[in-house]
Write a protein that holds these residues in place. Sequence first.
Motif, PDB file in Angstrom:
ATOM      1  N   ALA A 212       0.832  -1.204   0.000  1.00  0.00           N
ATOM      2  CA  ALA A 212       0.000   0.000   0.000  1.00  0.00           C
ATOM      3  C   ALA A 212       0.866   1.254   0.000  1.00  0.00           C
ATOM      4  CB  ALA A 212      -0.924  -0.019   1.216  1.00  0.00           C
ATOM      5  N   GLU A 213       1.912   1.227   0.807  1.00  0.00           N
ATOM      6  CA  GLU A 213       2.811   2.376   0.883  1.00  0.00           C
ATOM      7  C   GLU A 213       3.491   2.629  -0.461  1.00  0.00           C
ATOM      8  OE1 GLU A 213       6.233   4.111   3.889  1.00  0.00           O
ATOM      9  OE2 GLU A 213       5.922   1.949   3.784  1.00  0.00           O
ATOM     10  N   ARG A 214       3.924   1.577  -1.119  1.00  0.00           N
ATOM     11  CA  ARG A 214       4.611   1.737  -2.407  1.00  0.00           C
ATOM     12  C   ARG A 214       3.679   2.295  -3.471  1.00  0.00           C
ATOM     13  NH1 ARG A 214       8.269  -3.462  -3.762  1.00  0.00           N
ATOM     14  NH2 ARG A 214       8.873  -2.057  -5.431  1.00  0.00           N
ATOM     15  N   LEU A 215       2.400   2.016  -3.330  1.00  0.00           N
ATOM     16  CA  LEU A 215       1.416   2.523  -4.277  1.00  0.00           C
ATOM     17  C   LEU A 215       0.898   3.906  -3.898  1.00  0.00           C
ATOM     18  CD1 LEU A 215      -0.562  -0.795  -4.656  1.00  0.00           C
ATOM     19  CD2 LEU A 215       0.547   0.399  -6.563  1.00  0.00           C
ATOM     20  N   GLY A 216       1.334   4.413  -2.752  1.00  0.00           N
ATOM     21  CA  GLY A 216       0.847   5.700  -2.281  1.00  0.00           C
ATOM     22  C   GLY A 216      -0.547   5.636  -1.698  1.00  0.00           C
ATOM     23  N   LEU A 217      -0.966   4.450  -1.284  1.00  0.00           N
ATOM     24  CA  LEU A 217      -2.283   4.258  -0.681  1.00  0.00           C
ATOM     25  C   LEU A 217      -2.183   4.364   0.839  1.00  0.00           C
ATOM     26  CD1 LEU A 217      -3.538   1.236  -2.824  1.00  0.00           C
ATOM     27  CD2 LEU A 217      -4.152   3.646  -3.083  1.00  0.00           C
ATOM     28  N   PRO A 218      -3.298   4.551   1.518  1.00  0.00           N
ATOM     29  CA  PRO A 218      -3.265   4.656   2.980  1.00  0.00           C
ATOM     30  C   PRO A 218      -2.746   3.372   3.620  1.00  0.00           C
ATOM     31  CG  PRO A 218      -5.401   5.354   2.102  1.00  0.00           C
ATOM     32  CD  PRO A 218      -4.670   4.728   0.972  1.00  0.00           C
ATOM     33  N   ARG A 219      -2.017   3.528   4.715  1.00  0.00           N
ATOM     34  CA  ARG A 219      -1.569   2.367   5.494  1.00  0.00           C
ATOM     35  C   ARG A 219      -2.553   2.114   6.638  1.00  0.00           C
ATOM     36  NH1 ARG A 219       3.507   0.215   5.483  1.00  0.00           N
ATOM     37  NH2 ARG A 219       3.376   0.005   7.748  1.00  0.00           N
ATOM     38  N   ASP A 220      -3.797   2.146   6.318  1.00  0.00           N
ATOM     39  CA  ASP A 220      -4.867   1.959   7.295  1.00  0.00           C
ATOM     40  C   ASP A 220      -5.823   0.913   6.741  1.00  0.00           C
ATOM     41  OD1 ASP A 220      -6.612   2.988   9.683  1.00  0.00           O
ATOM     42  OD2 ASP A 220      -7.930   3.065   7.912  1.00  0.00           O
ATOM     43  N   THR A 221      -6.046  -0.143   7.514  1.00  0.00           N
ATOM     44  CA  THR A 221      -6.854  -1.257   7.021  1.00  0.00           C
ATOM     45  C   THR A 221      -8.263  -0.833   6.641  1.00  0.00           C
ATOM     46  OG1 THR A 221      -5.573  -2.873   8.294  1.00  0.00           O
ATOM     47  CG2 THR A 221      -7.777  -3.524   7.604  1.00  0.00           C
ATOM     48  N   SER A 222      -8.906  -0.047   7.481  1.00  0.00           N
ATOM     49  CA  SER A 222     -10.277   0.372   7.186  1.00  0.00           C
ATOM     50  C   SER A 222     -10.350   1.187   5.907  1.00  0.00           C
ATOM     51  CB  SER A 222     -10.840   1.182   8.357  1.00  0.00           C
ATOM     52  OG  SER A 222     -10.908   0.399   9.532  1.00  0.00           O
ATOM     53  N   ALA A 223      -9.385   2.074   5.715  1.00  0.00           N
ATOM     54  CA  ALA A 223      -9.365   2.883   4.497  1.00  0.00           C
ATOM     55  C   ALA A 223      -9.142   2.013   3.273  1.00  0.00           C
ATOM     56  CB  ALA A 223      -8.281   3.956   4.605  1.00  0.00           C
ATOM     57  N   LEU A 224      -8.268   1.027   3.382  1.00  0.00           N
ATOM     58  CA  LEU A 224      -8.005   0.132   2.258  1.00  0.00           C
ATOM     59  C   LEU A 224      -9.244  -0.692   1.912  1.00  0.00           C
ATOM     60  CD1 LEU A 224      -4.427  -1.061   3.268  1.00  0.00           C
ATOM     61  CD2 LEU A 224      -5.007   0.406   1.315  1.00  0.00           C
ATOM     62  N   VAL A 225      -9.942  -1.162   2.924  1.00  0.00           N
ATOM     63  CA  VAL A 225     -11.168  -1.932   2.689  1.00  0.00           C
ATOM     64  C   VAL A 225     -12.195  -1.085   1.959  1.00  0.00           C
ATOM     65  CG1 VAL A 225     -13.140  -3.020   3.829  1.00  0.00           C
ATOM     66  CG2 VAL A 225     -10.821  -3.546   4.586  1.00  0.00           C
ATOM     67  N   ARG A 226     -12.317   0.171   2.351  1.00  0.00           N
ATOM     68  CA  ARG A 226     -13.272   1.061   1.669  1.00  0.00           C
ATOM     69  C   ARG A 226     -12.882   1.244   0.202  1.00  0.00           C
ATOM     70  NH1 ARG A 226     -12.962   3.897   6.607  1.00  0.00           N
ATOM     71  NH2 ARG A 226     -11.459   5.378   5.732  1.00  0.00           N
ATOM     72  N   LEU A 227     -11.597   1.424  -0.044  1.00  0.00           N
ATOM     73  CA  LEU A 227     -11.137   1.607  -1.424  1.00  0.00           C
ATOM     74  C   LEU A 227     -11.356   0.347  -2.267  1.00  0.00           C
ATOM     75  CD1 LEU A 227      -7.757   3.479  -0.817  1.00  0.00           C
ATOM     76  CD2 LEU A 227      -9.801   4.431  -1.906  1.00  0.00           C
ATOM     77  N   ALA A 228     -11.265  -0.821  -1.628  1.00  0.00           N
ATOM     78  CA  ALA A 228     -11.384  -2.093  -2.355  1.00  0.00           C
ATOM     79  C   ALA A 228     -12.817  -2.405  -2.766  1.00  0.00           C
ATOM     80  CB  ALA A 228     -10.815  -3.229  -1.517  1.00  0.00           C
ATOM     81  N   GLY A 229     -13.779  -1.746  -2.173  1.00  0.00           N
ATOM     82  CA  GLY A 229     -15.168  -1.929  -2.574  1.00  0.00           C
ATOM     83  C   GLY A 229     -15.654  -3.355  -2.408  1.00  0.00           C
ATOM     84  N   ASP A 230     -16.065  -3.979  -3.517  1.00  0.00           N
ATOM     85  CA  ASP A 230     -16.653  -5.318  -3.472  1.00  0.00           C
ATOM     86  C   ASP A 230     -15.620  -6.447  -3.463  1.00  0.00           C
ATOM     87  OD1 ASP A 230     -19.185  -4.214  -3.500  1.00  0.00           O
ATOM     88  OD2 ASP A 230     -19.371  -4.309  -5.685  1.00  0.00           O
TER      89      ASP A 230
END
Length: 221
Positions: A172-190
């Motif tokens: 996630a860090e390498r992609l510039g995405l949040p290092r927060d599980t809840s935020a990642l789950v929201r971004l992942a959608g379905d």
Amino acid sequence: MSDGKRDEEVMRELLRRYGQTYAAEAHIVLRDTPQPLYRTLVLAHLLSARIRASVAVATSRALYEAGLRDPGRMTEATWQQRVDALGRGGYRRYDERTATQLGEGGQLLIDRWGGDLRRMRERADGDADVLRQLVRELPGIGPVGADIFLREVQDVWPEFGPFVDAKALQGAERLGLPRDTSALVRLAGDATHAEMASALVRAALDEDVVADCLNRAGAAA
């Protein structure tokens, strides 16, 4: 493009192209039944070594093709049969030690858990730390292997998810995405939690995955 929109595009491209779990890549149809759970545990063992993930996946398939699909068959096989199956998968650097560990681990699973990892799940009672500790009692499975196992099984054992381990957070860090599980789950959608975590791990392991996703997300902006 706003940061939120950018993150959504990056995650969308990541999941679209790299959202396959390692179990699925190894042709394991993961269900809450003894054989696929055991095969996933062995895959986690193989993936935890310092060897290419593609080799570990190929070796998981080779073990299956050799009939070493459950703890009983793994322990009934001779040490040489296990070595040979590992070698056919390309797992030669660690084949002798791993052959011993798989035999000993299979016997421990039979003796303590009746060969059924679902009993280990029951003992953990929804506590990921307890499950991780129980898995680590098996020969050859350390913290990394335990995390891989939890990462892969979380869709069939949902009480342990969402489980995003350190390697996935690195992706996630390498992609510039949040290092927060809840935020990642929201971004992942379905997408399932296991698919999301595996995709992030692929980004952590391969710079080309990161470059591809960032380029495609930029093009979609």
